[in-house]
Design a protein around this motif. Structure first.
Motif, PDB file in Angstrom:
ATOM      1  N   ILE A 186      -3.654  -5.576   3.562  1.00  0.00           N
ATOM      2  CA  ILE A 186      -2.508  -6.285   2.998  1.00  0.00           C
ATOM      3  C   ILE A 186      -1.290  -5.371   2.995  1.00  0.00           C
ATOM      4  O   ILE A 186      -1.274  -4.338   2.328  1.00  0.00           O
ATOM      5  N   ALA A 230      -0.744  -5.560  -2.139  1.00  0.00           N
ATOM      6  CA  ALA A 230      -0.365  -4.699  -1.020  1.00  0.00           C
ATOM      7  C   ALA A 230      -1.120  -3.375  -1.115  1.00  0.00           C
ATOM      8  O   ALA A 230      -1.249  -2.790  -2.186  1.00  0.00           O
ATOM      9  N   ALA A 260      -5.130 -16.378  -0.065  1.00  0.00           N
ATOM     10  CA  ALA A 260      -3.773 -15.899  -0.348  1.00  0.00           C
ATOM     11  C   ALA A 260      -3.218 -16.629  -1.559  1.00  0.00           C
ATOM     12  O   ALA A 260      -3.309 -17.856  -1.650  1.00  0.00           O
ATOM     13  N   MET A 298       1.842 -13.811   2.701  1.00  0.00           N
ATOM     14  CA  MET A 298       1.331 -12.466   2.959  1.00  0.00           C
ATOM     15  C   MET A 298       1.684 -11.988   4.358  1.00  0.00           C
ATOM     16  O   MET A 298       1.815 -12.790   5.276  1.00  0.00           O
ATOM     17  N   LEU A 329      -0.229  -9.347   6.876  1.00  0.00           N
ATOM     18  CA  LEU A 329      -1.485  -8.620   7.036  1.00  0.00           C
ATOM     19  C   LEU A 329      -1.470  -7.796   8.319  1.00  0.00           C
ATOM     20  O   LEU A 329      -0.929  -8.230   9.329  1.00  0.00           O
TER      21      LEU A 329
END
Length: 130
Positions: A51, A70, A91, A95, A97
């Protein structure tokens, strides 16, 4: 992908420049909306998801286990150990990724087994402190 961005993801942060550059060459970036199911409990693991931005929830059997943010990583043990997913991750915000699939990890292991060993050791350290 820019290797410097990987430094913001805790599991990659302690890898040396060479390791970061190798991962950056193989990794992809994906954006997902809130509500997107990232992994499903019981499925086989084909991707490591780190993340970079956003949040997610972890559930097993419908029970809330954890919240991710994160810097957290998803699916790493399934890819490194060829195991099934042990939880569903969804989620809870938009996000960004950083992803590597099983084949990327295999290529990384061929190019630099030391980097994969370092990554495994860092993951184990994080699990021990979680």
């Amino acid at each position: 992908m820019d290797a410097n961005r990987l430094k913001n993801i805790s599991v990659f942060a302690d890898l040396g420049e060479d390791g970061l550059n190798l991962i950056a060459a193989l990794a992809s970036e994906v954006s997902v909306p809130a509500g997107k199911e990232l992994v499903r409990e019981g499925d086989y693991s084909y991707d490591i998801l780190a993340i970079e931005e956003g949040t997610a929830k972890v559930e097993r059997g419908g029970e809330h286990l954890a919240d991710l943010k994160a810097g957290d990583i998803i699916g790493e043990m399934g890819v490194l150990e060829k195991a099934q997913r042990t939880a569903t991750v969804t989620a809870t915000s938009p996000m960004v990724l950083v992803t590597m699939d099983r084949w990327d990890v295999k290529r990384l292991a061929k190019q630099s087994p030391r980097v994969v060993d370092e990554l495994k050791a860092l993951i184990e350290q994080r699990r021990a402190h979680a």
